[in-house]
Each structure stands twice: as structure tokens, then as C-alpha cells.
Design a protein around this motif. Structure first.
Motif, PDB file in Angstrom:
ATOM      1  N   SER A 139      -9.033  -2.405  -0.685  1.00  0.00           N
ATOM      2  CA  SER A 139      -8.614  -1.239   0.095  1.00  0.00           C
ATOM      3  C   SER A 139      -8.979   0.075  -0.599  1.00  0.00           C
ATOM      4  O   SER A 139      -9.259   1.064   0.063  1.00  0.00           O
ATOM      5  CB  SER A 139      -7.124  -1.292   0.393  1.00  0.00           C
ATOM      6  OG  SER A 139      -6.423  -1.444  -0.797  1.00  0.00           O
ATOM      7  N   GLY A 156       0.809  -1.219   0.000  1.00  0.00           N
ATOM      8  CA  GLY A 156       0.000   0.000   0.000  1.00  0.00           C
ATOM      9  C   GLY A 156       0.834   1.257   0.000  1.00  0.00           C
ATOM     10  O   GLY A 156       2.001   1.257   0.396  1.00  0.00           O
ATOM     11  N   SER A 211      -5.086   3.864   2.167  1.00  0.00           N
ATOM     12  CA  SER A 211      -3.984   3.071   1.644  1.00  0.00           C
ATOM     13  C   SER A 211      -4.417   2.471   0.305  1.00  0.00           C
ATOM     14  O   SER A 211      -5.430   1.779   0.219  1.00  0.00           O
ATOM     15  CB  SER A 211      -3.649   1.970   2.658  1.00  0.00           C
ATOM     16  OG  SER A 211      -2.595   1.195   2.151  1.00  0.00           O
TER      17      SER A 211
END
Ligand SMILES: [Zn+2]
Length: 313
Positions: free
Chosen positions: A131, A35, A113
Motif C-alpha cells: 500500500s 492502515g 493509506s
């Protein structure tokens, strides 16, 4: 009274999940989520245009994250999150004070992220998309294509090799002609590995054909045009397939790069192997030729006495 069906002679290609062997892909295909922190503004939909203009004028650009969608909906709320810039690009305080000067002080900044890399396959896409939403278009145009007939040819080529040692067979897939088949002979010379010996045989045949124009030269000329003939005709194995009992070492893997082979099928990984075990020379980004590599073509027990499986070759 049956109407004759026209049988189309198109090959049925088998999807990757059903291949009887494994393709050794570059490391990025096996990468897991990594990330990167990015600021996002939480806004109501009516603020979108003002915010995007502000970001375009006042904030560092989001370079390298083109695979991320710019806006996402906040679940269960009539709100959106809009990506702004990398968190490493400026301190959050500076960002909020910039908002104040643009009468956007009510906007809340969150840090999210996002996958640093664009997904290369569906598996990565599904995992990384959780995410932050990403764009992904599955592109299988460059994927290798295999029919059942191709599998049979591959299996038969490799099953005929003596698996008690390293043997390399070079085949022209256009004609299925075996161009060379040599075994390891490093007891006579340390560099006489099976791959090197086999390429040597192809080179000898080419020299014998030197009076006329050999197949390899013809193929190379067709590909590059005559003006580059002298240079390209040096590439001995353009388009050829390599069958080898054990994974080649770095020297052999490089020799295969230089001779421009198309595909390598090796059956058993080896400790000094350079096509998956220690390196992936065939996929190295700095090399100017890449070939496809496939391993585990046959069950080891089908080709080798089990007592020999762990011996070092
Ligand atoms: Zn070698």
C-alpha cells in the motif's frame, strides 16, 4: 594424498521455518494490515525540495510513521508522491489553501493509506509494503538459536515426562542438570500446580546450599555485580529452561516470570493456558522479565493415548 580438513566446532543453527515446534510470539508478530490515512502531494521531481521545506515549516510532523518512506514514484508517470501529514491532523481544504499561499497551488493532494505499524517480520513487510513503501531491516540477532543437538535435548527432556498429567521439569541448560521435576498435586492443595511445586524444590535446594554460595547466586552475582547480590539472589531460576507437558495457567506463568526463567517448552495447549491460549504473559509489555515460549514440541500421539487428548487438565 588428502589434506586434512580442519573441522570447525561451530554449531549449525536451524532457520525458524524448519524448527520442529512453534514459538509463541507476542500478538504484534501476527498482526495484519492496519492502515492510517495520510495526505501526499503529487509533484514533479523538480518540486521536491520546495515541497519538503514547506512541509517541514507549515505542517504537523508525521510522528510514529518513521517506518514509511517519505517519497514514492508514481508508476508509469514522471511524478512523485511525497507524504505530508496525517489526514486527521487538518482538513484537506486547509491544506490546499496553505499550498496557495506558497505558490504550490498546482500541486495535487491525494490521500494514501499507510501501515500504522512497522513490520516485524518479512511476511508483514511484504504484505504491508504494497500500500505504501516501508523500510524494513530484518534483525535476527535477538532470535533464539537452535542446533539439531538442541532439538534432540529438548525432545528428550519433554518425551520423558508423563503426559497423563501436568509435569514440570526445570533444567539448567548450561549443564543439562535436572534441578526439579514435580507433578501437579492440587488434590492436596489448590495451589500445588506442577510449576509451583517444581520452583519450590529449586528453592529448597537453594536453602540447603545457603551456607556456601550456590550456583544460582553465583550466576546472579556475575550478572549484576555484588552490590545487588541480596536482591538478585532471590531470583531462583535465572537462565533455566522449563519443560512442561501442558500449557501453564496464569498463576504458574507469573511464578515463572518472578523466578526469571529463560525458556518454556510446553507440549500441549490447555483451556486455562496463559502462554498463548488466553494470554501471553511471557510477552506482556508491562512485565519486567520476559521469557521465550515454545509449544507443540512432540506429536501428541507420540506421548499420549488418543482417548486422553481432549481431557481437561
Ligand atoms: Zn498452574
Amino acid at each position: 594424498m588428502s589434506t586434512k580438513k580442519q573441522t570447525k566446532k561451530t554449531k549449525a543453527y536451524i532457520p525458524r521455518e524448519q524448527w520442529p515446534f512453534i514459538e509463541v510470539l507476542a500478538d504484534e508478530f501476527y498482526r495484519s494490515f492496519e492502515g492510517v490515512e495520510v495526505y501526499a502531494a503529487e509533484i514533479i521531481p523538480q518540486q521536491t525540495n520546495v515541497l519538503l521545506k514547506f512541509a517541514q515549516k507549515k505542517l504537523p510532523t508525521l510522528e510514529g510513521l518513521e517506518h514509511a518512506k517519505r517519497i514514492r514514484r508514481v508508476p508509469g508517470a514522471d511524478k512523485l508522491q511525497v507524504l505530508l501529514c496525517l489526514a486527521s491532523a487538518l482538513p484537506e481544504q486547509e491544506l490546499t489553501s496553505l499550498f496557495a499561499t506558497q505558490e504550490l497551488e498546482s500541486v495535487q493532494v491525494v490521500t494514501v493509506s499507510i501501515s500504522k505499524y512497522a513490520p516485524l517480520n518479512r511476511e508483514q513487510y511484504e504484505a504491508w509494503n504494497k500500500s505504501w513503501p516501508l523500510t524494513f531491516r530484518e534483525d535476527t540477532r535477538l532470535d533464539p538459536k537452535f542446533s539439531q543437538e538442541d532439538f534432540d535435548t529438548i525432545r528428550s527432556n519433554i518425551s520423558l515426562l508423563d503426559h497423563t498429567t501436568v509435569v514440570c521439569r526445570i533444567v539448567d541448560p548450561a549443564t543439562n542438570q535436572v534441578m526439579a521435576e514435580e507433578r501437579d498435586s492440587r488434590d492436596s492443595h489448590p495451589l500445588h500446580h506442577a510449576v509451583i511445586n517444581s520452583i519450590d524444590v529449586v528453592a529448597q535446594k537453594e536453602r540447603e546450599l545457603a551456607g556456601g554460595v550456590g550456583r544460582m547466586k553465583r550466576a546472579a552475582n556475575q550478572m549484576v555485580g555484588e552490590e545487588e547480590e541480596t536482591q538478585k539472589s532471590r531470583y531462583l531460576c535465572t537462565g533455566y529452561d522449563i519443560y512442561i507437558t501442558y500449557e501453564p495457567c496464569a498463576m504458574c506463568a507469573m511464578a515463572l516470570v518472578h523466578s526469571r526463567v529463560a525458556r518454556v517448552f510446553y507440549n500441549i495447549p490447555s483451556k486455562t493456558g496463559a502462554l498463548g491460549t488466553n494470554y501471553k504473559i511471557h510477552a506482556h509489555p508491562s512485565l519486567n522479565h520476559h521469557y521465550r515460549v515454545f509449544k507443540n514440541i512432540l506429536d501428541v500421539s507420540d506421548v499420549l493415548d488418543s482417548t486422553l487428548v481432549d481431557q481437561e487438565l
